[in-house]
Design an enzyme around this catalytic site. Structure first.
Site, PDB file in Angstrom:
ATOM      1  N   CYS A 201      39.165   5.534 -24.309  1.00 16.56           N
ATOM      2  CA  CYS A 201      40.412   6.176 -23.893  1.00 16.56           C
ATOM      3  C   CYS A 201      41.615   5.373 -24.414  1.00 16.56           C
ATOM      4  O   CYS A 201      41.762   5.214 -25.614  1.00 16.56           O
ATOM      5  CB  CYS A 201      40.445   6.399 -22.389  1.00 16.56           C
ATOM      6  SG  CYS A 201      41.711   7.609 -21.893  1.00 16.56           S
TER       7      CYS A 201
ATOM      8  N   GLU B 199      31.673   7.368 -19.791  1.00 16.77           N
ATOM      9  CA  GLU B 199      31.164   7.049 -18.455  1.00 16.77           C
ATOM     10  C   GLU B 199      31.365   8.215 -17.481  1.00 16.77           C
ATOM     11  O   GLU B 199      30.793   8.211 -16.397  1.00 16.77           O
ATOM     12  CB  GLU B 199      31.820   5.774 -17.921  1.00 16.77           C
ATOM     13  CG  GLU B 199      33.231   5.915 -17.418  1.00 16.77           C
ATOM     14  CD  GLU B 199      34.294   5.909 -18.503  1.00 16.77           C
ATOM     15  OE1 GLU B 199      35.484   5.838 -18.150  1.00 16.77           O
ATOM     16  OE2 GLU B 199      33.938   5.976 -19.698  1.00 16.77           O
TER      17      GLU B 199
ATOM     18  N   HIS C 192      35.978   9.935 -22.135  1.00 16.35           N
ATOM     19  CA  HIS C 192      35.342   8.941 -21.275  1.00 16.35           C
ATOM     20  C   HIS C 192      33.826   9.142 -21.281  1.00 16.35           C
ATOM     21  O   HIS C 192      33.329  10.039 -20.599  1.00 16.35           O
ATOM     22  CB  HIS C 192      35.851   9.077 -19.832  1.00 16.35           C
ATOM     23  CG  HIS C 192      37.247   8.595 -19.633  1.00 16.35           C
ATOM     24  ND1 HIS C 192      37.532   7.277 -19.363  1.00 16.35           N
ATOM     25  CD2 HIS C 192      38.426   9.245 -19.678  1.00 16.35           C
ATOM     26  CE1 HIS C 192      38.845   7.139 -19.244  1.00 16.35           C
ATOM     27  NE2 HIS C 192      39.404   8.312 -19.419  1.00 16.35           N
TER      28      HIS C 192
END
Length: 205
Positions: A81, A188, A186
């Site tokens: 990011c 994650e 992202h």
């Protein structure tokens, strides 16, 4: 087992990133210790919020030379990011231009789209030979939350593998240049697709 450091400089979803990378089987440490970050097999540079604030955080712990040294030595770094955005030469937010790490050519500007921020799931277009996206279908979707993005430029395309995404205009969704890699989305937060991407990265360490 690969040792991965997630750099703590006051920005980013540190615990989410820690859990996601740990699920790949890597040994993970979240730390601001530059010696540990320099010694790790892989370094993750996270980041959320403003470009200028992230650069201030990196400079506050003296991380700029360490990240540059890792890249120069061919030691793996993954930006996520705003942690990707700061790898570029500059960020232009609200008319204020902030100098980045300068490890990738070009700059980060506000998205040109009817709806900003770009928030939610979107498909990406990885290039042939991508390590990050190896084994993934073209329709794979990743989770984005951002209002600014790196521009696709001839200088960036020369020597780098650039993954594209479209929200209004095309922008850089991910980039791979030697052992330097980064994603605007992202991983994650991107469920199975993000887990696969992180496994691909850890597997390349």
């Amino acid at each position: 087992m690969a040792k991965v450091v997630i750099l703590d400089y006051g920005s980013g979803n540190l615990r989410s990133a820690e859990r996601a990378v740990a699920r790949t089987g890597a040994e993970v440490e979240v730390t601001s210790d530059l010696a540990a970050a320099e010694a790790a097999d892989g370094l993750v540079v996270p980041g959320v919020g403003a470009f200028a604030a992230c650069m201030a955080g990196l400079d506050a712990i003296g991380a700029r030379p360490m990240i540059a040294a890792r890249v120069a030595a061919g030691r793996p770094v993954l930006g996520i990011c705003v942690g990707m955005q700061v790898l570029f030469e500059y960020g232009d937010e609200h008319g204020v231009v902030t100098k980045g790490l300068g490890l990738l050519p070009g700059g980060v500007v506000r998205l040109t789209a009817r709806r900003v921020p770009h928030m939610g799931w979107n498909t990406v277009e990885p290039p042939p030979g991508s390590v990050l996206f190896a084994g993934m279908r073209a329709s794979t979707r990743f989770y984005f939350v951002h209002s600014y993005a790196a521009q696709i430029s001839p200088h960036l395309l020369d020597g780098a593998l650039v993954t594209r995404c479209t929200h209004g205009d095309e922008f850089v969704a991910a980039v791979e240049r030697g052992h330097l890699a980064a994603t605007q989305f992202h991983p994650e937060k991107s469920a199975d697709a993000g887990a696969r991407l992180l496994s691909n990265w850890v597997g390349s360490l």
